[in-house]
Scaffold this active site. Sequence first.
Site, PDB file in Angstrom:
ATOM      1  N   LYS A 199       0.821  -1.091   0.033  1.00 35.60           N
ATOM      2  CA  LYS A 199      -0.178   0.047  -0.061  1.00 35.60           C
ATOM      3  C   LYS A 199       0.783   1.100   0.087  1.00 35.60           C
ATOM      4  O   LYS A 199       0.542   2.303  -0.713  1.00 35.60           O
ATOM      5  CB  LYS A 199      -0.887  -0.029   1.144  1.00 35.60           C
ATOM      6  CG  LYS A 199      -1.619  -1.200   1.302  1.00 35.60           C
ATOM      7  CD  LYS A 199      -2.622  -1.195   2.625  1.00 35.60           C
ATOM      8  CE  LYS A 199      -1.992  -1.077   3.981  1.00 35.60           C
ATOM      9  NZ  LYS A 199      -1.490  -2.404   4.322  1.00 35.60           N
TER      10      LYS A 199
ATOM     11  N   ARG B   3      11.988  -2.297  11.143  1.00 37.58           N
ATOM     12  CA  ARG B   3      10.901  -1.527  11.748  1.00 37.58           C
ATOM     13  C   ARG B   3      10.647  -2.468  13.096  1.00 37.58           C
ATOM     14  O   ARG B   3      10.569  -3.651  12.762  1.00 37.58           O
ATOM     15  CB  ARG B   3       9.605  -1.756  10.866  1.00 37.58           C
ATOM     16  CG  ARG B   3       8.991  -0.272  10.654  1.00 37.58           C
ATOM     17  CD  ARG B   3       7.944  -0.279   9.300  1.00 37.58           C
ATOM     18  NE  ARG B   3       6.697  -0.758   9.879  1.00 37.58           N
ATOM     19  CZ  ARG B   3       5.618  -0.795   9.236  1.00 37.58           C
ATOM     20  NH1 ARG B   3       5.758  -0.317   8.018  1.00 37.58           N
ATOM     21  NH2 ARG B   3       4.397  -1.486   9.534  1.00 37.58           N
TER      22      ARG B   3
ATOM     23  N   ARG C 176      11.794  -6.861   4.559  1.00 41.80           N
ATOM     24  CA  ARG C 176      11.745  -5.306   5.152  1.00 41.80           C
ATOM     25  C   ARG C 176      12.331  -5.277   6.304  1.00 41.80           C
ATOM     26  O   ARG C 176      13.189  -4.417   6.782  1.00 41.80           O
ATOM     27  CB  ARG C 176      10.295  -4.862   5.186  1.00 41.80           C
ATOM     28  CG  ARG C 176      10.116  -3.443   5.432  1.00 41.80           C
ATOM     29  CD  ARG C 176       9.040  -2.945   5.097  1.00 41.80           C
ATOM     30  NE  ARG C 176       7.994  -3.014   6.012  1.00 41.80           N
ATOM     31  CZ  ARG C 176       6.651  -3.074   6.019  1.00 41.80           C
ATOM     32  NH1 ARG C 176       6.230  -2.334   4.999  1.00 41.80           N
ATOM     33  NH2 ARG C 176       5.979  -3.163   6.971  1.00 41.80           N
TER      34      ARG C 176
ATOM     35  N   ARG D  84      -0.495  -9.009  13.212  1.00 44.24           N
ATOM     36  CA  ARG D  84      -1.087  -8.040  12.354  1.00 44.24           C
ATOM     37  C   ARG D  84      -1.934  -8.580  11.324  1.00 44.24           C
ATOM     38  O   ARG D  84      -2.917  -8.213  10.893  1.00 44.24           O
ATOM     39  CB  ARG D  84       0.263  -7.375  11.703  1.00 44.24           C
ATOM     40  CG  ARG D  84       0.740  -6.181  12.683  1.00 44.24           C
ATOM     41  CD  ARG D  84       2.266  -5.831  12.371  1.00 44.24           C
ATOM     42  NE  ARG D  84       2.252  -5.424  11.002  1.00 44.24           N
ATOM     43  CZ  ARG D  84       3.442  -5.346  10.437  1.00 44.24           C
ATOM     44  NH1 ARG D  84       4.477  -5.826  10.940  1.00 44.24           N
ATOM     45  NH2 ARG D  84       3.541  -4.500   9.365  1.00 44.24           N
TER      46      ARG D  84
ATOM     47  N   ARG E   4      -9.178   0.984   9.223  1.00 45.08           N
ATOM     48  CA  ARG E   4      -8.840  -0.284   9.494  1.00 45.08           C
ATOM     49  C   ARG E   4      -9.967  -0.937  10.431  1.00 45.08           C
ATOM     50  O   ARG E   4      -9.842  -2.125  10.697  1.00 45.08           O
ATOM     51  CB  ARG E   4      -7.565  -0.372  10.432  1.00 45.08           C
ATOM     52  CG  ARG E   4      -6.432  -0.684   9.616  1.00 45.08           C
ATOM     53  CD  ARG E   4      -5.228  -0.802  10.518  1.00 45.08           C
ATOM     54  NE  ARG E   4      -4.036  -1.574  10.080  1.00 45.08           N
ATOM     55  CZ  ARG E   4      -3.043  -1.072   9.498  1.00 45.08           C
ATOM     56  NH1 ARG E   4      -2.940   0.312   8.931  1.00 45.08           N
ATOM     57  NH2 ARG E   4      -2.164  -1.640   9.110  1.00 45.08           N
TER      58      ARG E   4
HETATM   59  P1  ADP Z   1       1.295  -2.315   7.748  1.00 46.20           P
HETATM   60  O1  ADP Z   1       0.148  -2.290   6.866  1.00 46.20           O
HETATM   61  O2  ADP Z   1       2.319  -2.867   6.966  1.00 46.20           O
HETATM   62  O3  ADP Z   1       0.872  -3.129   8.856  1.00 46.20           O
HETATM   63  P2  ADP Z   1       1.119   0.480   8.646  1.00 46.20           P
HETATM   64  O4  ADP Z   1       2.258   1.252   8.430  1.00 46.20           O
HETATM   65  O5  ADP Z   1       0.030   0.716   8.086  1.00 46.20           O
HETATM   66  O6  ADP Z   1       1.878  -0.947   8.228  1.00 46.20           O
HETATM   67  O7  ADP Z   1       0.823   0.222  10.339  1.00 46.20           O
HETATM   68  C1  ADP Z   1       1.567  -0.207  11.414  1.00 46.20           C
HETATM   69  C2  ADP Z   1       0.845  -0.084  12.856  1.00 46.20           C
HETATM   70  O8  ADP Z   1       0.494   1.139  13.017  1.00 46.20           O
HETATM   71  C3  ADP Z   1      -0.339  -1.206  12.774  1.00 46.20           C
HETATM   72  O9  ADP Z   1      -0.017  -2.344  12.838  1.00 46.20           O
HETATM   73  C4  ADP Z   1      -1.179  -0.501  13.809  1.00 46.20           C
HETATM   74  O10 ADP Z   1      -0.486  -0.709  15.282  1.00 46.20           O
HETATM   75  C5  ADP Z   1      -0.878   1.024  13.795  1.00 46.20           C
HETATM   76  N1  ADP Z   1      -2.048   1.669  12.694  1.00 46.20           N
HETATM   77  C6  ADP Z   1      -1.735   2.267  11.722  1.00 46.20           C
HETATM   78  N2  ADP Z   1      -2.771   2.604  11.103  1.00 46.20           N
HETATM   79  C7  ADP Z   1      -3.697   2.299  12.074  1.00 46.20           C
HETATM   80  C8  ADP Z   1      -5.260   2.484  11.985  1.00 46.20           C
HETATM   81  N3  ADP Z   1      -5.973   2.970  10.956  1.00 46.20           N
HETATM   82  N4  ADP Z   1      -5.826   2.012  13.063  1.00 46.20           N
HETATM   83  C9  ADP Z   1      -5.032   1.269  14.145  1.00 46.20           C
HETATM   84  N5  ADP Z   1      -3.832   1.356  14.044  1.00 46.20           N
HETATM   85  C10 ADP Z   1      -3.237   1.652  13.111  1.00 46.20           C
END
Ligand code: ADP
Length: 193
Positions: A13, A133, A127, A144, A88
Amino acid sequence: MNIILFGPPGAGKGTQAKRLEAEFGYKQLSTGDMLREQIAKGTELGLKAKEVMDRGELVSDDIVIGMIRSYIECGTCQKGAIFDGFPRTVAQAEALDKMLSECNLQIDYVIELDVEDASLIERIMKRAAEEGRGDDTAEAFKTRLALYRDYSANVLPYYKYKGLHALVDGAQSMDEVTASLMDVLGLKKVRQA
Ligand code: ADP
């Protein structure tokens, strides 16, 4: 045009949102990046979020909705936005609709990047080695992915019902995924001579 890029962790994404931003001027709004920025700055919100994120769990709806709200200012983003990693949960999707409609805006496309679990694990481990990360550990990734499959994927019917959903094969090469996204969005590459 406002677009949501949807998909499991590691689906690409962020990569694709950055490409569409660079090429077409849509603003990438990534809640993950916003949270990592708070962590890097060492803010109170960042400290709280880090613990949750490192476990692979979701940060509270209130926090992420508040962050997105501060970016959606009526009239500031002419071209539109690409929401990456948000919404989400159904509560986040409903809040997003409300925030946008207050500016007479709406979501136009929700594109799901489809990638099978085995490839996702491979990408995340790569990654982890490259970026380090905090949430790219095997354990956090398992959480996740499970949260995505059991919980976040429930957001899709909300948009399917509205007729906004499209599916793109995220297992293709990066360029092929970009081309597929452009197809769905009806975008053409502008190349200067
Ligand atoms: P990925 O899609 O690879 O999991 P992101 O950078 O989108 O990576 O998200 C990393 C973490 O940030 C998530 O696992 C969550 O803990 C938090 N996070 C990001 N966006 C949201 C969201 N919209 N609602 C709740 N937690 C979020």
